[in-house]
Design a protein around this motif. Structure first.
Motif, short mmCIF file in Angstrom:
data_model
loop_
_atom_site.label_atom_id
_atom_site.label_comp_id
_atom_site.label_asym_id
_atom_site.label_seq_id
_atom_site.Cartn_x
_atom_site.Cartn_y
_atom_site.Cartn_z
N GLU A 282 0.77 -1.35 0.05
CA GLU A 282 0.08 0.01 0.05
C GLU A 282 0.95 1.30 -0.05
OE1 GLU A 282 -3.47 -0.06 -0.23
OE2 GLU A 282 -2.87 -2.16 -0.74
N ALA A 283 1.89 1.13 0.84
CA ALA A 283 2.97 2.36 1.00
C ALA A 283 3.62 2.97 -0.55
CB ALA A 283 3.81 2.40 2.12
N LEU A 284 3.91 1.55 -1.06
CA LEU A 284 4.55 2.00 -2.21
C LEU A 284 3.81 2.34 -3.50
CD1 LEU A 284 6.72 -1.44 -2.02
CD2 LEU A 284 7.66 0.80 -2.40
N ARG A 285 2.35 2.15 -3.58
CA ARG A 285 1.72 2.93 -4.36
C ARG A 285 1.85 4.33 -4.39
NH1 ARG A 285 -3.64 -1.00 -3.13
NH2 ARG A 285 -2.97 -2.60 -4.29
N GLU A 286 2.22 5.23 -3.14
CA GLU A 286 2.38 6.52 -3.13
C GLU A 286 3.53 6.83 -4.17
OE1 GLU A 286 2.92 7.34 1.07
OE2 GLU A 286 0.65 6.42 1.51
N HIS A 287 4.44 5.82 -4.32
CA HIS A 287 5.65 6.47 -5.12
C HIS A 287 5.53 5.77 -6.56
CE1 HIS A 287 8.09 7.13 -1.32
NE2 HIS A 287 7.41 6.13 -0.83
N GLY A 288 4.26 5.35 -6.86
CA GLY A 288 4.05 4.94 -8.34
C GLY A 288 4.61 3.50 -8.58
N LEU A 289 4.98 2.83 -7.64
CA LEU A 289 5.45 1.55 -7.75
C LEU A 289 4.42 0.27 -7.36
CD1 LEU A 289 8.85 1.96 -6.02
CD2 LEU A 289 8.42 1.94 -8.37
N THR A 290 4.38 -0.85 -7.89
CA THR A 290 3.73 -2.07 -7.54
C THR A 290 4.42 -2.91 -6.98
OG1 THR A 290 4.25 -3.00 -9.68
CG2 THR A 290 2.23 -1.36 -9.95
N ALA A 291 3.62 -3.83 -6.52
CA ALA A 291 4.37 -4.96 -5.54
C ALA A 291 3.63 -6.30 -5.92
CB ALA A 291 4.46 -4.65 -3.91
N GLU A 397 2.96 2.06 18.79
CA GLU A 397 1.77 2.55 18.66
C GLU A 397 1.48 2.17 17.07
OE1 GLU A 397 -0.81 3.40 20.77
OE2 GLU A 397 0.49 2.85 22.27
N PRO A 398 0.08 1.96 16.82
CA PRO A 398 -0.08 1.58 15.42
C PRO A 398 0.48 2.87 14.31
CG PRO A 398 -1.89 0.80 16.53
CD PRO A 398 -1.08 1.75 17.62
N VAL A 399 0.03 3.99 14.75
CA VAL A 399 0.48 4.98 13.76
C VAL A 399 1.97 5.02 13.66
CG1 VAL A 399 0.48 7.40 13.63
CG2 VAL A 399 -1.34 6.47 14.58
N ARG A 400 2.80 4.80 14.55
CA ARG A 400 4.27 4.79 14.72
C ARG A 400 4.48 3.55 13.87
NH1 ARG A 400 7.05 5.37 19.99
NH2 ARG A 400 9.02 5.99 18.67
N LEU A 401 3.94 2.66 13.91
CA LEU A 401 4.36 1.07 13.03
C LEU A 401 4.19 1.66 11.68
CD1 LEU A 401 2.63 -1.78 15.11
CD2 LEU A 401 4.99 -1.60 14.61
N LEU A 402 3.13 1.97 11.27
CA LEU A 402 2.78 2.40 9.83
C LEU A 402 3.56 3.63 9.37
CD1 LEU A 402 -1.25 2.64 9.95
CD2 LEU A 402 0.41 0.61 9.13
N SER A 403 4.14 4.66 10.24
CA SER A 403 5.00 5.56 9.76
C SER A 403 6.28 4.76 9.47
CB SER A 403 5.26 6.61 10.88
OG SER A 403 6.19 7.45 10.63
N ALA A 404 6.78 3.78 10.46
CA ALA A 404 8.10 3.07 10.17
C ALA A 404 8.07 2.45 8.89
CB ALA A 404 8.38 2.08 11.15
N LEU A 405 7.02 1.75 8.57
CA LEU A 405 6.84 1.04 7.41
C LEU A 405 6.72 2.00 6.09
CD1 LEU A 405 4.21 -1.64 8.48
CD2 LEU A 405 6.50 -2.24 7.57
N ARG A 406 5.99 3.21 6.26
CA ARG A 406 6.24 4.19 5.25
C ARG A 406 7.79 4.55 4.93
NH1 ARG A 406 1.03 6.87 6.49
NH2 ARG A 406 -0.12 6.91 4.80
N GLU A 407 8.56 4.58 6.08
CA GLU A 407 10.12 5.04 5.80
C GLU A 407 10.80 3.80 5.10
OE1 GLU A 407 11.65 5.83 9.55
OE2 GLU A 407 10.42 7.57 9.80
N ILE A 408 10.30 2.62 5.51
CA ILE A 408 11.07 1.47 4.83
C ILE A 408 10.57 1.56 3.24
CG2 ILE A 408 11.14 -1.08 4.41
CD1 ILE A 408 10.78 -1.09 7.55
N ALA A 409 9.32 1.93 2.81
CA ALA A 409 8.77 2.00 1.59
C ALA A 409 9.38 2.93 0.92
CB ALA A 409 7.18 2.01 1.57
#
Length: 419
Positions: A282-291, A397-409
């Motif tokens: 889901e996060a990679l879609r923000e960068h125009g990439l597929t997975a 916290e969930p928000v921080r989990l998702l933020s960390a995954l956005r950083e990895i993406a």
């Protein structure tokens, strides 16, 4: 035998120490053969006792002739159900990023929380009434209704009427969606450990869904398609299907007789993998990439050795592999290294022709580290293949989990070689 009376319930902790439990030999052997636990062996120091050690599965099961085995997760139950809810419905969870995506009430055990969550979602789905739809019905009738089934009329009744073999479309509550919800309710009512208040609410939901036919044991789940008409049902349906796939599994080694167990088990390895790959997709879609998840490849040119990376990042059109990720629900060793994982990641990078590969762990001492592989300096800029290890703290916290995954993406998107 004194001191070895069977116990009605055993509580273990996910990947925790072994617990010595008084068990009859048949019950101990059944647990050992079931595959539910990491290990189940006779206790050499206590006659009539077995050493039970839990692995990655959490939940509760009732085994034939044995106790109820309850396995508690290391991760808080509310966080565990956030991971599950995100994997089932990423668009909703990514949007609000809160633990309330799956309402577990005040329960801190897997089965009570699950039963509460499913009942609440079914109640919300049925708020505007039970969904009805058209279903094709074939039956013998005294009057002709719909279309006459001519071949069946001749085969069964030699062309005489009545009765008539007819087929027609009935507007009914016996739909695939309602069958799935009713089946989940009935499974939850049979689980050990469902609180009385939740059990009563589930029984009420079963009455509301009484017009849906029950599923036959062993029958495949009815297939439903997301649509505007069943949109209000979809959150409940996704969670109900998770219940039905995780209940009453037949765990057995190859060649062994099946052992039926009644309960619910979540495999934390699979849950973590699903969460990581779905969130990164889901996060990679923000960068125009597929997975692609579980993207199939072969290690050898003969195509004999299969490999399935958890996630392969690809260009927007999906043609060119740009990065590879594998999720690992495990902690680092004392020296911080997991050699087998690194070898696996290197194989993925080699087959896909990539300058780096990424591993995401559920715990670790550092947010990120990398290893540059010797003898692979033919990559861009003369740099060798790099193997990155990321750590994701599930207690955050969930928000921080998702933020960390956005950083990895974002890290994957920046490093990906563009075609």
């Amino acid at each position: 035998m004194a001191g070895t009376a069977p116990v009605p319930e055993v509580t273990l902790r996910e990947y925790g120490p072994a617990v010595s439990v008084p068990l009859a030999p048949e019950a101990g052997r059944a647990l050992a053969a079931s595959g539910i636990l990491r290990s189940a062996t006779p206790d050499p120091g206590r006659e009539g006792h077995w050493l039970l050690r839990a692995g990655s599965r959490v939940g509760a099961v009732r085994t034939p002739g044995g106790p109820v085995v309850r396995i508690t997760p290391k991760t808080p139950v509310s966080r565990l159900f956030f991971l599950l809810g995100f994997s089932l419905d990423p668009a909703r969870a990514w949007r609000d990023g809160r633990e309330g995506t799956v309402d577990t009430g005040a329960y801190d055990d897997v089965v009570p929380a699950l039963a509460h969550a499913v009942e609440r979602r079914i109640d919300a789905a049925l708020l505007r009434g039970v969904l009805q739809g058209y279903r094709e019905v074939e039956e013998s009738a005294l009057v002709v209704r719909g279309r006459l089934r001519e071949a069946e009329q001749i085969r069964r009744h030699f062309g005489r009427t009545p009765p008539a073999e007819v087929v027609y479309d009935a507007y009914t509550a016996d739909t695939a969606e309602n069958r799935v919800l009713r089946a989940a309710v009935e499974r939850l009512l049979r689980l050990p450990g469902v609180p009385g208040t939740v059990r009563r609410r589930l029984a009420h939901q079963r009455v509301r869904l009484a017009d849906a036919l029950p599923l036959t044991p062993g029958q495949e789940l009815p297939r439903w398609r997301p649509s505007r008409l069943n949109a209000r049902y979809q959150p409940a349906l996704r969670l109900a299907e998770a219940v039905l796939r995780g209940t009453s599994p037949e765990h057995r080694p190859a060649g062994a007789q099946p052992l039926a167990v009644d309960g619910f088990l979540l495999d934390m390895n699979k849950l973590f993998e699903d969460f990581i790959t779905v969130a990164l997709r889901e996060a990679l879609r923000e960068h125009g990439l597929t997975a692609r998840l579980q993207d199939p490849h072969h290690l050898d040119t003969a195509g004999l050795v299969r490999m399935r990376p958890d996630l392969v990042v690809r260009s927007g059109d999906g043609r060119v592999p740009l990065a590879v990720v594998d999720a690992k629900y495990k902690a680092e060793k004392a020296d911080g290294l997991l050699n087998a994982d690194l070898y696996q990641a290197l194989a993925y990078a080699t087959v896909l022709g990539l300058p780096e590969a990424h591993l995401v762990y559920a715990a670790g001492r550092r947010p990120e580290r990398f290893h540059e592989v010797r003898g692979t300096a033919a990559g861009p800029g003369g740099r060798g293949v790099r193997l990155y290890q990321h750590s994701l703290d599930l207690s955050r916290e969930p928000v921080r989990l998702l933020s960390a995954l956005r950083e990895i993406a974002g890290r994957l998107a920046r490093a990906a070689p563009r075609p």
